[in-house]
Scaffold this active site. Structure first.
Site: not given
Length: 253
Positions: A74, A110, A125
């Site tokens: 991420c 995250h 995302d």
């Protein structure tokens, strides 16, 4: 650490994701670039398991994910994506979210984004892996998104905004919490080194297509040669045989 977006070779990034459309910072451009990134750059944690570490320097991320043909997790995906969006003229805010997946009160580990396009804010995302977004979602309570059989929804839980995939809560975050480059360094260190982090225990590798998540889970690979071949054929990732021998015992069940 600073964001250093001027280090990004925007043309090389757009070639990497196969995008040759408009560069005007509209919602349509955001959606197209988001979708292209998710489909082009795999999600993986090979360098963590190989002891190579994960650098959040933009030049290093570009060398790995853009010119190196690799993927990442991420922090790498979304910080690279944020730089590209800012170079395209979008207003981007970088956030740290708390993974849920059936648990609460986990650390902010995250990386994800909110993006303003022509006055409207979107949750973006490209780096969750699993059942993460393939397109941006309006940053509005109750907003929903469908892509084929996949469904997402954005809701509230007290002060937190929560992203759902179907009935599963993926993560929660507070957009009012300031996020500095140093916060991402700390989160990245935790994710890539802590013994309880999923990224330090099992090999994770995934590519998203138009209608499928191509994953290592359930794939029977018994030799280093088979692992090298699978990563090349399914994810476009090249690794050496010695690295594959290190990774083979860490394949998911």
């Amino acid at each position: 650490m600073t964001w250093d977006i001027e280090k990004l070779d925007l043309d090389a990034y757009l070639r990497r994701i196969g995008y040759d459309g408009s560069r005007t910072p509209t919602a349509e451009t955001l959606r197209a670039v988001h979708l292209a990134h998710v489909r082009a750059i795999p999600f993986e944690n090979l360098d963590v398991l190989l002891g190579k570490g994960v650098s959040l320097d933009l030049g290093s991320m570009q060398d790995k994910l853009v010119t190196g043909g690799r993927g990442g997790y991420c922090h790498e995906h979304n910080l690279l994506f944020a730089a590209a969006l800012e170079r395209l003229g979008f207003l981007v805010t970088r956030h740290l979210a708390r993974i849920r997946l059936g648990r609460h009160h986990l650390p902010r580990s995250h990386a994800m984004l909110t993006v303003v396009a022509r006055g409207r804010t979107w949750l973006a995302d490209v780096g969750f892996g699993g059942e993460g977004l393939v397109e941006p979602l309006p940053f509005e309570e109750g907003a929903s998104l469908a892509s084929g059989e996949w469904r997402w929804r954005l809701g509230r839980d007290g002060q937190f905004w929560v992203l759902h995939s179907g009935e599963t809560e993926l993560y929660a975050f507070r957009p009012d919490e300031p996020q500095l480059p140093s916060d991402f360094e700390v989160a990245n260190y935790y994710v890539s080194t802590h013994p309880q982090s999923p990224f330090t225990r099992h090999l994770l590798a995934q590519r998203t297509t138009a209608d499928a998540r191509v994953r290592l889970e359930g794939v029977r690979l018994t030799t280093a040669e088979e692992l090298v071949g699978w990563l090349r054929a399914e994810l476009g990732i090249e690794i050496t045989r010695p690295d594959a021998e290190t990774l083979l015992p860490l394949l998911p069940d």
